[in-house]
Design a protein around this motif. Structure first.
Motif, PDB file in Angstrom:
ATOM      1  N   GLU A  30       0.825  -1.208   0.000  1.00 21.40           N
ATOM      2  CA  GLU A  30       0.000   0.000   0.000  1.00 21.40           C
ATOM      3  C   GLU A  30       0.859   1.259   0.000  1.00 21.40           C
ATOM      4  OE1 GLU A  30      -2.736  -0.181   3.239  1.00 21.40           O
ATOM      5  OE2 GLU A  30      -4.133  -1.451   2.132  1.00 21.40           O
ATOM      6  N   SER A  31       1.940   1.229   0.734  1.00 22.84           N
ATOM      7  CA  SER A  31       2.838   2.379   0.796  1.00 22.84           C
ATOM      8  C   SER A  31       3.439   2.682  -0.574  1.00 22.84           C
ATOM      9  CB  SER A  31       3.948   2.115   1.821  1.00 22.84           C
ATOM     10  OG  SER A  31       4.847   3.184   1.848  1.00 22.84           O
ATOM     11  N   GLN A  33       2.209   1.843  -3.443  1.00 30.15           N
ATOM     12  CA  GLN A  33       1.132   2.303  -4.312  1.00 30.15           C
ATOM     13  C   GLN A  33       0.842   3.784  -4.092  1.00 30.15           C
ATOM     14  OE1 GLN A  33      -1.800  -0.616  -3.144  1.00 30.15           O
ATOM     15  NE2 GLN A  33      -1.421  -1.866  -4.972  1.00 30.15           N
ATOM     16  N   ARG A  34       0.917   4.236  -2.841  1.00 25.25           N
ATOM     17  CA  ARG A  34       0.711   5.659  -2.557  1.00 25.25           C
ATOM     18  C   ARG A  34       1.836   6.500  -3.152  1.00 25.25           C
ATOM     19  NH1 ARG A  34      -1.076   3.486   2.338  1.00 25.25           N
ATOM     20  NH2 ARG A  34       0.939   3.803   3.310  1.00 25.25           N
ATOM     21  N   ALA A  37       1.254   6.728  -6.934  1.00 23.67           N
ATOM     22  CA  ALA A  37       0.142   7.636  -7.237  1.00 23.67           C
ATOM     23  C   ALA A  37       0.563   9.091  -7.059  1.00 23.67           C
ATOM     24  CB  ALA A  37      -1.058   7.310  -6.351  1.00 23.67           C
ATOM     25  N   HIS A  38       1.291   9.366  -5.996  1.00 23.82           N
ATOM     26  CA  HIS A  38       1.740  10.735  -5.737  1.00 23.82           C
ATOM     27  C   HIS A  38       2.703  11.213  -6.824  1.00 23.82           C
ATOM     28  CE1 HIS A  38       2.816  14.333  -3.554  1.00 23.82           C
ATOM     29  NE2 HIS A  38       4.084  14.005  -3.703  1.00 23.82           N
TER      30      HIS A  38
END
Length: 75
Positions: A30-31, A33-34, A37-38
């Motif tokens: 998840e990290s 993926q963030r 995205a950023h």
């Protein structure tokens, strides 16, 4: 008044370790993926200097590579 006793039940350490590793791996996925995205959102902006765009592109590539490795490890 209750007579408190420590929990002395045997623990399944292998299962506990597997669950913990799975939770950590999920958090790391998840990290990454963030981060991806950023970076993509920032790279869409038109007001970044060339060196900032290069730096973000490198961070994006590195995060993508780490994410692929994590997904393989999770499979």
């Amino acid at each position: 008044m209750l007579n408190w006793q420590p929990d002395t039940r045997p623990r399944d350490r292998a299962r506990a370790t597997t669950v913990l590793a799975g939770n950590v791996n999920h958090f790391l996925i998840e990290s990454e993926q963030r981060v991806i995205a950023h970076c993509r959102a920032m790279l869409r902006r038109n007001d970044l200097e060339a060196d900032e765009q290069q730096r973000l592109a490198k961070v994006l590539d590195d995060a993508d590579l780490r994410l692929r490795r994590l997904l393989v490890a999770a499979a």
